[in-house]
Design a protein around this motif. Sequence first.
Motif, PDB file in Angstrom:
ATOM      1  N   PRO A   7       0.684  -1.183   0.138  1.00 45.37           N
ATOM      2  CA  PRO A   7      -0.162   0.030  -0.129  1.00 45.37           C
ATOM      3  C   PRO A   7       0.750   1.433  -0.010  1.00 45.37           C
ATOM      4  N   TRP A   8       2.152   1.074   0.266  1.00 44.65           N
ATOM      5  CA  TRP A   8       2.877   2.239   0.367  1.00 44.65           C
ATOM      6  C   TRP A   8       3.077   2.883  -0.944  1.00 44.65           C
ATOM      7  N   ARG A   9       3.267   4.171  -1.132  1.00 43.42           N
ATOM      8  CA  ARG A   9       3.248   4.847  -2.473  1.00 43.42           C
ATOM      9  C   ARG A   9       4.557   5.865  -2.327  1.00 43.42           C
ATOM     10  N   TRP A  10       5.389   5.878  -3.306  1.00 39.67           N
ATOM     11  CA  TRP A  10       6.482   6.651  -3.513  1.00 39.67           C
ATOM     12  C   TRP A  10       6.364   8.021  -3.136  1.00 39.67           C
ATOM     13  N   GLU A  11       5.177   8.298  -3.767  1.00 35.26           N
ATOM     14  CA  GLU A  11       4.728   9.837  -4.004  1.00 35.26           C
ATOM     15  C   GLU A  11       4.497  10.486  -2.562  1.00 35.26           C
ATOM     16  N   SER A  12       3.741   9.413  -1.544  1.00 37.49           N
ATOM     17  CA  SER A  12       3.531   9.953  -0.387  1.00 37.49           C
ATOM     18  C   SER A  12       4.757  10.060   0.589  1.00 37.49           C
ATOM     19  N   MET A  13       5.978   9.032   0.306  1.00 43.79           N
ATOM     20  CA  MET A  13       7.163   8.859   0.866  1.00 43.79           C
ATOM     21  C   MET A  13       8.034   9.923   0.563  1.00 43.79           C
ATOM     22  N   TYR A  14       7.967  10.482  -0.562  1.00 45.83           N
ATOM     23  CA  TYR A  14       9.149  11.599  -1.198  1.00 45.83           C
ATOM     24  C   TYR A  14       9.369  12.517  -0.511  1.00 45.83           C
ATOM     25  N   PRO A  15       8.245  13.259   0.085  1.00 38.82           N
ATOM     26  CA  PRO A  15       8.698  14.603   1.003  1.00 38.82           C
ATOM     27  C   PRO A  15       9.519  14.214   2.217  1.00 38.82           C
ATOM     28  N   ARG A  16       9.490  13.017   2.659  1.00 41.02           N
ATOM     29  CA  ARG A  16      10.164  12.681   4.116  1.00 41.02           C
ATOM     30  C   ARG A  16      11.449  12.114   3.487  1.00 41.02           C
ATOM     31  N   ALA A  17      11.489  11.495   2.299  1.00 41.11           N
ATOM     32  CA  ALA A  17      12.762  11.083   1.669  1.00 41.11           C
ATOM     33  C   ALA A  17      13.777  12.367   1.349  1.00 41.11           C
ATOM     34  N   LYS A  18      13.001  13.295   0.791  1.00 39.09           N
ATOM     35  CA  LYS A  18      13.649  14.680   0.413  1.00 39.09           C
ATOM     36  C   LYS A  18      14.193  15.334   1.748  1.00 39.09           C
ATOM     37  N   GLN A  19      13.468  15.069   2.834  1.00 38.49           N
ATOM     38  CA  GLN A  19      14.030  15.724   4.036  1.00 38.49           C
ATOM     39  C   GLN A  19      15.234  15.047   4.591  1.00 38.49           C
ATOM     40  N   ARG A  20      15.288  13.791   4.424  1.00 38.62           N
ATOM     41  CA  ARG A  20      16.431  13.071   4.974  1.00 38.62           C
ATOM     42  C   ARG A  20      17.695  12.972   4.131  1.00 38.62           C
ATOM     43  N   PHE A  21      17.338  12.824   2.711  1.00 39.89           N
ATOM     44  CA  PHE A  21      18.250  13.040   1.858  1.00 39.89           C
ATOM     45  C   PHE A  21      18.199  14.043   0.787  1.00 39.89           C
ATOM     46  N   PRO A  22      18.685  15.307   1.239  1.00 41.74           N
ATOM     47  CA  PRO A  22      18.410  16.669   0.483  1.00 41.74           C
ATOM     48  C   PRO A  22      19.054  16.699  -0.625  1.00 41.74           C
ATOM     49  N   HIS A  23      19.717  15.962  -1.389  1.00 39.94           N
ATOM     50  CA  HIS A  23      20.238  15.703  -2.713  1.00 39.94           C
ATOM     51  C   HIS A  23      19.308  15.219  -3.695  1.00 39.94           C
ATOM     52  N   LEU A  24      18.138  14.505  -3.223  1.00 44.75           N
ATOM     53  CA  LEU A  24      17.301  13.900  -4.350  1.00 44.75           C
ATOM     54  C   LEU A  24      16.640  14.739  -5.238  1.00 44.75           C
ATOM     55  N   CYS A  25      16.490  14.504  -6.191  1.00 41.27           N
ATOM     56  CA  CYS A  25      15.996  15.449  -7.407  1.00 41.27           C
ATOM     57  C   CYS A  25      14.699  14.548  -8.121  1.00 41.27           C
ATOM     58  N   ALA A  26      13.514  15.273  -7.815  1.00 41.77           N
ATOM     59  CA  ALA A  26      12.499  14.305  -8.277  1.00 41.77           C
ATOM     60  C   ALA A  26      12.431  13.898  -9.675  1.00 41.77           C
ATOM     61  N   GLU A  27      13.026  14.652 -10.669  1.00 43.91           N
ATOM     62  CA  GLU A  27      13.200  14.431 -11.947  1.00 43.91           C
ATOM     63  C   GLU A  27      13.981  13.360 -12.483  1.00 43.91           C
ATOM     64  N   THR A  28      15.050  12.972 -11.542  1.00 42.93           N
ATOM     65  CA  THR A  28      16.069  12.068 -11.888  1.00 42.93           C
ATOM     66  C   THR A  28      16.031  10.874 -10.751  1.00 42.93           C
ATOM     67  N   VAL A  29      15.479  10.845  -9.781  1.00 44.10           N
ATOM     68  CA  VAL A  29      15.829   9.771  -8.690  1.00 44.10           C
ATOM     69  C   VAL A  29      14.825   8.622  -9.257  1.00 44.10           C
ATOM     70  N   PRO A  30      15.387   7.347  -9.116  1.00 48.43           N
ATOM     71  CA  PRO A  30      14.464   6.218  -9.458  1.00 48.43           C
ATOM     72  C   PRO A  30      13.533   5.905  -8.199  1.00 48.43           C
ATOM     73  N   SER A  31      12.436   5.534  -8.434  1.00 44.41           N
ATOM     74  CA  SER A  31      11.326   5.425  -7.411  1.00 44.41           C
ATOM     75  C   SER A  31      11.877   4.138  -6.613  1.00 44.41           C
ATOM     76  N   LEU A  32      11.812   4.468  -5.236  1.00 48.30           N
ATOM     77  CA  LEU A  32      12.243   3.566  -4.200  1.00 48.30           C
ATOM     78  C   LEU A  32      11.210   2.275  -4.394  1.00 48.30           C
ATOM     79  N   ALA A  33      10.051   2.620  -4.639  1.00 47.04           N
ATOM     80  CA  ALA A  33       9.050   1.374  -4.546  1.00 47.04           C
ATOM     81  C   ALA A  33       9.224   0.463  -5.946  1.00 47.04           C
ATOM     82  N   GLN A  34      10.043   1.261  -7.089  1.00 42.72           N
ATOM     83  CA  GLN A  34       9.778   0.290  -8.370  1.00 42.72           C
ATOM     84  C   GLN A  34      11.199  -0.033  -8.518  1.00 42.72           C
ATOM     85  N   ASP A  35      12.267   0.753  -8.128  1.00 46.09           N
ATOM     86  CA  ASP A  35      13.659   0.112  -8.375  1.00 46.09           C
ATOM     87  C   ASP A  35      14.572   0.501  -7.319  1.00 46.09           C
ATOM     88  N   ARG A  36      14.478  -0.520  -6.236  1.00 43.03           N
ATOM     89  CA  ARG A  36      15.092  -0.230  -4.772  1.00 43.03           C
ATOM     90  C   ARG A  36      16.633  -0.075  -5.211  1.00 43.03           C
TER      91      ARG A  36
END
Length: 76
Positions: A7-36
């Motif tokens: 049930p987890w969705r990367w879209e809902s996790m991304y803001p917290r991931a961005k806070q923890r990993f500040p160099h994430l870029c939504a346009e280039t980061v692979p989805s954790l849910a699809q490509d760990r």
Amino acid sequence: MTTLPSPWRWESMYPRAKQRFPHLCAETVPSLAQDRDGFVAYLADTHHLTLREAEEEVDDFLFTESLHAELATDQA
């Protein structure tokens, strides 16, 4: 290795991931849910971590997310 419950969705996790990993870029980061593995490699590269360090960071992040989800379920 921690895996994502379906049930987890990367879209809902991304803001917290961005806070923890500040160099994430939504346009280039692979989805954790699809490509760990891709996410771990991206994280290692962009945050100057070894693959092992990045893997440990992802496991820790997913554990934290599981607690977040559990709290959200308990409050519902």
